[in-house]
Design a protein around this motif. Structure first.
Motif: not given
Length: 230
Positions: A198-207, A209-226
């Motif tokens: 991961l490039d935490p400064k750019a938050l891009s270019d994560v691929t 199986d040929g599909v690009q993923i757009e990472p996001q920074r998680v904060v306390g209110g981010t839903l991560v369970v469920g």
């Protein structure tokens, strides 16, 4: 006339003896009836009660420090896993992983400096805020680890991303530590493996199986369970 002198003298002595005897008897009776007064001791003010130290209630424990907004990142005591705890207005999103096969997303709260978060399959963590750190215990997959996490400044923190490739759901979690080290797991349809870089400064270019993923920074209110992130 010569015989009367001694007789008078004897009578006078006898009378004096009777008087002295009567005086001594009277004095002895008065002394027996009235015992001598006790010596006068100046009155002292009563001493204040001084209960023994053991009877004193213990000093109240210092309350935990208030959690600061941001992300705490650190490691378990045996250095086998990393943990990140994102805090925002009392809400908490957390992630623990070993970078290979063990991972869990956790959600919960932090109230009065005390952390309580839970995840799937009985995963959970507790902790206490002390200054700029959180110390506690995390349970994942039947394993228990003590941990310590320090308040970290970006780009250190917690990140996630997801995508569907070839009809397979992919979810990635990353923890970036203050020294730049990053640890993460790619969960591909329930099968974990090391996460791509991961490039935490750019938050891009994560691929995946040929599909690009757009990472996001998680904060306390981010839903991560469920459910995975959108």
């Amino acid at each position: 006339m010569s015989n009367r002198g001694p007789v008078l003298t004897l009578l006078a002595v006898t009378a004096l003896a009777v008087v002295l005897y009567g005086f001594n008897v009277t004095t002895t009776r008065q002394t027996a009836a009235s015992p001598p007064a006790a010596a006068q001791v100046p009155a002292q003010p009563p001493a204040a009660d001084q209960p023994p130290a053991a009877d004193q209630p213990p000093a109240a424990d210092q309350p935990p420090a208030a959690a600061q907004q941001g992300t705490y990142a650190g490691r378990t005591a045996d250095n086998k896993a990393t943990i990140a705890i994102a805090v925002q207005d009392g809400q908490v999103a957390a992630y623990v992983c070993d970078g290979r096969r063990v991972e869990s997303w956790l959600q919960g709260t932090i109230v009065d400096g005390r952390l309580t978060v839970q995840g799937a399959s009985d995963a959970r963590a507790t902790g206490t805020v002390e200054g700029n750190a959180i110390f506690g215990t995390v349970w994942v997959n039947g394993k228990q680890w003590p941990y310590a996490a320090q308040l970290a400044s970006p780009p250190a923190g917690l990140y996630q991303g997801s995508a569907t490739a070839n009809r397979t759901a992919n979810r990635v979690g990353w923890i970036v530590l203050p020294d730049g080290t990053q640890v993460g797991v790619l969960n591909r349809n329930g099968i974990p493996k090391p996460a791509p870089r991961l490039d935490p400064k750019a938050l891009s270019d994560v691929t995946v199986d040929g599909v690009q993923i757009e990472p996001q920074r998680v904060v306390g209110g981010t839903l991560v369970v469920g459910r995975p992130p959108a």
